[in-house]
Design a protein around this motif. Structure first.
Motif, short mmCIF file in Angstrom:
data_model
loop_
_atom_site.label_atom_id
_atom_site.label_comp_id
_atom_site.label_asym_id
_atom_site.label_seq_id
_atom_site.Cartn_x
_atom_site.Cartn_y
_atom_site.Cartn_z
N GLN A 61 0.85 -1.18 0.00
CA GLN A 61 0.00 0.00 0.00
C GLN A 61 0.90 1.24 0.00
OE1 GLN A 61 -3.33 0.22 -0.13
NE2 GLN A 61 -3.77 -1.97 -0.01
N LEU A 62 0.81 2.02 -1.08
CA LEU A 62 1.69 3.18 -1.22
C LEU A 62 0.89 4.46 -1.35
CD1 LEU A 62 4.96 3.67 -3.02
CD2 LEU A 62 3.08 5.13 -3.77
N LEU A 63 1.28 5.46 -0.59
CA LEU A 63 0.68 6.78 -0.67
C LEU A 63 1.69 7.76 -1.25
CD1 LEU A 63 -1.53 8.91 0.03
CD2 LEU A 63 -0.38 9.20 2.24
N GLU A 64 1.30 8.45 -2.32
CA GLU A 64 2.12 9.54 -2.84
C GLU A 64 1.44 10.86 -2.49
OE1 GLU A 64 4.47 11.13 -6.79
OE2 GLU A 64 2.69 9.90 -7.11
N ASP A 125 2.13 1.16 3.71
CA ASP A 125 3.45 0.57 3.88
C ASP A 125 4.55 1.55 3.49
OD1 ASP A 125 2.67 -2.29 4.47
OD2 ASP A 125 1.69 -2.04 2.52
N ILE A 126 4.25 2.41 2.52
CA ILE A 126 5.23 3.39 2.02
C ILE A 126 4.51 4.73 1.84
CG2 ILE A 126 6.81 4.02 0.14
CD1 ILE A 126 7.00 1.03 -0.55
N GLY A 154 6.88 0.63 8.35
CA GLY A 154 6.79 1.21 7.02
C GLY A 154 7.88 2.24 6.77
N ARG A 155 8.02 2.65 5.49
CA ARG A 155 9.10 3.56 5.11
C ARG A 155 8.54 4.84 4.48
NH1 ARG A 155 13.31 1.37 1.19
NH2 ARG A 155 14.47 3.16 1.98
N VAL A 156 9.25 5.94 4.72
CA VAL A 156 8.97 7.18 3.99
C VAL A 156 10.16 7.49 3.11
CG1 VAL A 156 7.40 8.20 5.69
CG2 VAL A 156 9.87 8.65 5.84
N ILE A 157 9.85 8.06 1.94
CA ILE A 157 10.87 8.58 1.03
C ILE A 157 10.37 9.96 0.63
CG2 ILE A 157 12.12 8.26 -1.14
CD1 ILE A 157 11.14 5.26 -0.95
N ALA A 304 13.43 7.07 5.82
CA ALA A 304 13.26 6.76 7.24
C ALA A 304 12.18 5.70 7.43
CB ALA A 304 12.90 8.03 8.02
N SER A 305 12.16 5.13 8.62
CA SER A 305 11.19 4.08 8.95
C SER A 305 10.42 4.45 10.21
CB SER A 305 11.91 2.74 9.18
OG SER A 305 12.65 2.37 8.05
N LYS A 306 9.27 3.85 10.37
CA LYS A 306 8.44 4.06 11.56
C LYS A 306 8.66 2.91 12.53
CE LYS A 306 3.66 4.86 13.04
NZ LYS A 306 2.29 5.14 12.61
#
Length: 306
Positions: A61-64, A125-126, A154-157, A304-306
């Motif tokens: 599951q990706l959020l932009e 997830d991202i 989950g990860r952020v970019i 970064a990660s949560k």
């Protein structure tokens, strides 16, 4: 007098066209436009495929946050991501929706304010955002929202403008500010009369700094705001994406780490020093651009990660 732009001001500017549209000067149809847009994006911003792990999003599951013309969203979807794209503007959402449709891809597209997302906690997830969260009034609030909607693990970019860069100090704060100052000083006898003639006008929608109208708009901004317009903390807003842009912050690595203090495993990378845009730069070998981009580039990526 310094400007205090609202969400409405931000929406009005970015809704004049989906971000990056002006880079494609001519096209046969919508499909041709998006093909040319993707080609331009990944040729001039060659670091994106190297730094953004599109393939790792498969099945996730990706959020932009901030979709622009949907190029990066398409890349995630082509790699199997379950894509959700949000933007403050109708222009970007419509462009991204059309981009997906033309390629036979599916996704969810919603109008959202990055500082107040409507999603439940621990949804994605991202969370990905490229060149967007420095254009909101409260970047920290937007990053906190990214943390909230991210699942544990989950990860952020996220890419933010980099203050400790050549573009900030040499181009914006020195060259561009000097050019605007000279434009102002050429006509001191006209300031009062020109100020009295100022009338509300629709946005010209000028993006970037190549358009000749840029410098006249800077002059008009000075007439409305006075000498405070040239203060560094104000001037930067109007010199990254066009003089009508209401908000554009730039951050150091230390400031970015502080913004992401709730996250773990925070890493930063610097990119984007487009030497090939300039006549002399084209004469230099590509490794020179790569070296400079990694040290004094305009883009600051945070992982970064949560």
């Amino acid at each position: 007098m310094e400007t205090k732009p609202s969400v409405g001001h931000v929406h009005s500017f970015w809704n004049t066209e989906a971000c990056g549209t002006h880079f494609v000067e001519a096209c046969a149809d919508a499909k041709d436009f998006f093909e040319k847009f993707r080609e331009h994006r990944y040729r001039t911003e060659w670091h994106i495929p190297l730094l953004v792990p599109f393939a790792e999003a498969k099945g996730k599951q990706l959020l932009e946050i901030g979709t622009g013309n949907g190029a990066d969203g398409v890349m995630f979807a082509l790699n199997g991501a379950v894509y959700t794209g949000v933007d403050l503007t109708e222009a970007a959402l419509e462009a991204t929706r059309k981009h997906f449709q033309l390629l036979g891809l599916t996704g969810t597209f919603q109008k959202e304010n990055a500082e107040q997302l409507s999603f439940p906690d621990n949804t994605f997830d991202i969370v990905y955002s490229h060149g967007v969260l420095h254009h909101t009034a409260n970047t920290r609030a937007a990053i906190d929202e990214a943390y909230r909607v991210l699942k544990p693990g989950g990860r952020v970019i996220i890419m933010l403008y980099h203050r400790q860069s050549f573009n900030y100090y040499a181009r914006i704060m020195t060259a561009m500010r000097l050019r605007v100052l000279l434009s102002i000083l050429r006509r001191p006898s006209r300031w009062r009369a020109d100020r009295e003639r100022i009338r509300p006008r629709p946005l010209a929608g000028v993006r970037g700094n190549a358009d000749r109208r840029v410098w006249e708009i800077h002059y008009q901004n000075f007439l409305k705001e006075g000498w405070g317009y040239l203060k560094a903390k104000n001037f930067v807003h109007h010199c990254t994406d066009g003089p009508e842009c209401p908000i554009a912050f730039a951050f150091s690595r230390a400031e970015a780490r502080e913004l992401f203090c709730r996250f773990r495993d925070v890493q930063t990378k610097v990119a984007h020093f487009p030497l090939n845009k300039y006549r002399l730069g084209k004469l230099l070998p590509f490794p020179v651009e790569r070296f400079l981009a990694s040290r004094i580039g305009w883009y600051l990526f945070i992982f970064a990660s949560k």
